[in-house]
Motif scaffolding. Structure first.
Motif, PDB file in Angstrom:
ATOM      1  N   ASP A   1      48.139  36.059  26.510  1.00  0.00           N
ATOM      2  CA  ASP A   1      48.478  35.318  25.298  1.00  0.00           C
ATOM      3  C   ASP A   1      49.319  34.089  25.637  1.00  0.00           C
ATOM      4  O   ASP A   1      49.537  33.776  26.803  1.00  0.00           O
ATOM      5  CB  ASP A   1      49.165  36.252  24.290  1.00  0.00           C
ATOM      6  CG  ASP A   1      50.509  36.754  24.784  1.00  0.00           C
ATOM      7  OD1 ASP A   1      51.027  36.205  25.778  1.00  0.00           O
ATOM      8  OD2 ASP A   1      51.035  37.708  24.178  1.00  0.00           O
ATOM      9  N   THR A   2      49.801  33.400  24.613  1.00  0.00           N
ATOM     10  CA  THR A   2      50.516  32.136  24.833  1.00  0.00           C
ATOM     11  C   THR A   2      51.810  32.317  25.630  1.00  0.00           C
ATOM     12  O   THR A   2      52.288  31.384  26.254  1.00  0.00           O
ATOM     13  CB  THR A   2      50.877  31.473  23.492  1.00  0.00           C
ATOM     14  OG1 THR A   2      51.483  32.467  22.661  1.00  0.00           O
ATOM     15  CG2 THR A   2      49.642  30.921  22.802  1.00  0.00           C
ATOM     16  N   SER A   3      52.387  33.543  25.585  1.00  0.00           N
ATOM     17  CA  SER A   3      53.616  33.744  26.350  1.00  0.00           C
ATOM     18  C   SER A   3      53.327  34.418  27.703  1.00  0.00           C
ATOM     19  O   SER A   3      54.200  35.040  28.285  1.00  0.00           O
ATOM     20  CB  SER A   3      54.622  34.551  25.522  1.00  0.00           C
ATOM     21  OG  SER A   3      54.025  35.734  25.065  1.00  0.00           O
ATOM     22  N   ASP A   4      52.068  34.282  28.150  1.00  0.00           N
ATOM     23  CA  ASP A   4      51.674  34.760  29.482  1.00  0.00           C
ATOM     24  C   ASP A   4      51.720  36.277  29.656  1.00  0.00           C
ATOM     25  O   ASP A   4      51.859  36.761  30.775  1.00  0.00           O
ATOM     26  CB  ASP A   4      52.540  34.104  30.570  1.00  0.00           C
ATOM     27  CG  ASP A   4      51.737  33.054  31.326  1.00  0.00           C
ATOM     28  OD1 ASP A   4      50.525  32.929  31.024  1.00  0.00           O
ATOM     29  OD2 ASP A   4      52.300  32.370  32.192  1.00  0.00           O
TER      30      ASP A   4
ATOM     31  N   LEU B   1      45.093  46.692  20.400  1.00  0.00           N
ATOM     32  CA  LEU B   1      45.470  45.569  21.248  1.00  0.00           C
ATOM     33  C   LEU B   1      46.742  45.989  21.978  1.00  0.00           C
ATOM     34  O   LEU B   1      47.753  46.265  21.343  1.00  0.00           O
ATOM     35  CB  LEU B   1      45.724  44.317  20.408  1.00  0.00           C
ATOM     36  CG  LEU B   1      46.065  43.049  21.183  1.00  0.00           C
ATOM     37  CD1 LEU B   1      44.853  42.508  21.915  1.00  0.00           C
ATOM     38  CD2 LEU B   1      46.610  41.971  20.248  1.00  0.00           C
ATOM     39  N   ARG B   2      46.684  46.077  23.298  1.00  0.00           N
ATOM     40  CA  ARG B   2      47.811  46.585  24.056  1.00  0.00           C
ATOM     41  C   ARG B   2      48.366  45.535  25.006  1.00  0.00           C
ATOM     42  O   ARG B   2      47.639  45.036  25.857  1.00  0.00           O
ATOM     43  CB  ARG B   2      47.378  47.805  24.885  1.00  0.00           C
ATOM     44  CG  ARG B   2      46.837  48.947  24.071  1.00  0.00           C
ATOM     45  CD  ARG B   2      47.891  49.391  23.073  1.00  0.00           C
ATOM     46  NE  ARG B   2      47.433  50.512  22.281  1.00  0.00           N
ATOM     47  CZ  ARG B   2      47.835  51.763  22.473  1.00  0.00           C
ATOM     48  NH1 ARG B   2      48.670  52.053  23.418  1.00  0.00           N
ATOM     49  NH2 ARG B   2      47.388  52.711  21.688  1.00  0.00           N
ATOM     50  N   PRO B   3      49.662  45.215  24.849  1.00  0.00           N
ATOM     51  CA  PRO B   3      50.270  44.310  25.818  1.00  0.00           C
ATOM     52  C   PRO B   3      50.465  45.028  27.153  1.00  0.00           C
ATOM     53  O   PRO B   3      50.859  46.191  27.172  1.00  0.00           O
ATOM     54  CB  PRO B   3      51.617  43.954  25.175  1.00  0.00           C
ATOM     55  CG  PRO B   3      51.889  45.028  24.206  1.00  0.00           C
ATOM     56  CD  PRO B   3      50.592  45.661  23.812  1.00  0.00           C
ATOM     57  N   MET B   4      50.137  44.353  28.259  1.00  0.00           N
ATOM     58  CA  MET B   4      50.278  44.947  29.588  1.00  0.00           C
ATOM     59  C   MET B   4      51.458  44.276  30.264  1.00  0.00           C
ATOM     60  O   MET B   4      51.339  43.156  30.748  1.00  0.00           O
ATOM     61  CB  MET B   4      49.002  44.730  30.414  1.00  0.00           C
ATOM     62  CG  MET B   4      47.731  45.246  29.766  1.00  0.00           C
ATOM     63  SD  MET B   4      47.639  47.037  29.700  1.00  0.00           S
ATOM     64  CE  MET B   4      47.582  47.424  31.431  1.00  0.00           C
ATOM     65  N   HIS B   5      52.591  44.983  30.248  1.00  0.00           N
ATOM     66  CA  HIS B   5      53.803  44.328  30.756  1.00  0.00           C
ATOM     67  C   HIS B   5      53.923  44.370  32.268  1.00  0.00           C
ATOM     68  O   HIS B   5      54.459  43.461  32.876  1.00  0.00           O
ATOM     69  CB  HIS B   5      55.040  44.922  30.082  1.00  0.00           C
ATOM     70  CG  HIS B   5      55.128  44.518  28.648  1.00  0.00           C
ATOM     71  ND1 HIS B   5      55.392  43.231  28.248  1.00  0.00           N
ATOM     72  CD2 HIS B   5      54.947  45.220  27.498  1.00  0.00           C
ATOM     73  CE1 HIS B   5      55.380  43.161  26.933  1.00  0.00           C
ATOM     74  NE2 HIS B   5      55.104  44.365  26.452  1.00  0.00           N
ATOM     75  N   GLY B   6      53.417  45.412  32.892  1.00  0.00           N
ATOM     76  CA  GLY B   6      53.536  45.494  34.349  1.00  0.00           C
ATOM     77  C   GLY B   6      52.335  44.876  35.029  1.00  0.00           C
ATOM     78  O   GLY B   6      51.904  43.774  34.681  1.00  0.00           O
TER      79      GLY B   6
END
Ligand SMILES: [Zn+2]
Length: 218
Positions: free
Chosen positions: A165-168, A192-197
């Motif tokens: 996304d826009t914040s990488d 929709l899942r953010p993948m932080h690692g």
């Protein structure tokens, strides 16, 4: 001094309902309720006057109920309207604060077209907190609907895509297509899942598994 409303005896003097339609219960209510201030007056009336009084009280109870029903349906319409606007806000990916702008326009239009209905429009809450809450309610409801359908799936397939996304932050999107025993096909966005690692195959697999488990799918 009682009438029946939806199978329950309702006191014409105070509007309270009594649980059982038995003479003892009705009499006890009539004689003991502190709200019956007019009671003494009825003692000196003859039968005809009493019947007249009863009809009069019945009419006023009916009109009270009609007003209550109208108010209830108006407030339900206001909630429905705010859900409809919230859905539009969410679908067009606009900020929740847009509800306030929509409301502002609505009131202007109302003033020009049907000023007598102003209060009805004012009752539709579209503050950002309300819009956020409505979108949350819609989302929960959609999820529940999908959960319900998922239980009937005899087979399903998944489609997975990943981008940033826009914040990488890597975002994993998961879609499902399922079919039930009557061959009714449902195609839906599952999550929709953010993948932080890291975003290795294993990470993606684990996130997809978690999403599938949360939906109660086999
Ligand atoms: Zn009463």
């Amino acid at each position: 001094m009682f009438t029946e409303v939806k199978g329950k005896p309702v006191c014409l003097l105070c509007g309270d309902s009594v649980s059982v339609m038995k003479e003892y219960n009705l009499r006890r209510h009539y004689e003991t309720s502190p709200k019956h201030t007019d009671k003494e007056k009825y003692k000196n009336m003859d039968t005809k006057q009493k019947l007249q009084k009863v009809e009069e009280l019945k009419r006023s109870l009916k009109s009270q109920q009609a007003m209550f029903t109208k108010a209830k349906s108006q407030s339900m319409a206001a909630v429905k309207a705010s859900l409809i606007v919230a859905e539009e806000v969410a679908k067009s990916a606009r900020p929740f604060t847009e509800g306030e702008f929509v409301k502002h326009c609505m009131i202007k239009v109302c003033d020009a077209v049907c000023p007598e209905k102003r209060q009805l429009f004012l009752n539709v809450s579209l503050t950002r907190n309300t819009v956020a809450e409505r979108v949350q309610q819609l989302s929960t409801n959609l999820k529940q609907q999908l959960l319900g359908k998922g239980k009937d799936f005899i087979a399903f397939s998944l489609a997975v895509d990943e981008s940033t996304d826009t914040s990488d932050i890597a975002q994993l999107s998961i879609f499902i297509r399922g079919v039930d025993s009557s061959l009714c096909v449902t195609e839906e966005f599952l999550g929709l899942r953010p993948m932080h690692g890291t975003t290795t195959g294993k990470d993606l697999y684990e996130e997809v598994s978690r999403c599938v488990n949360e939906m109660g799918l086999p």
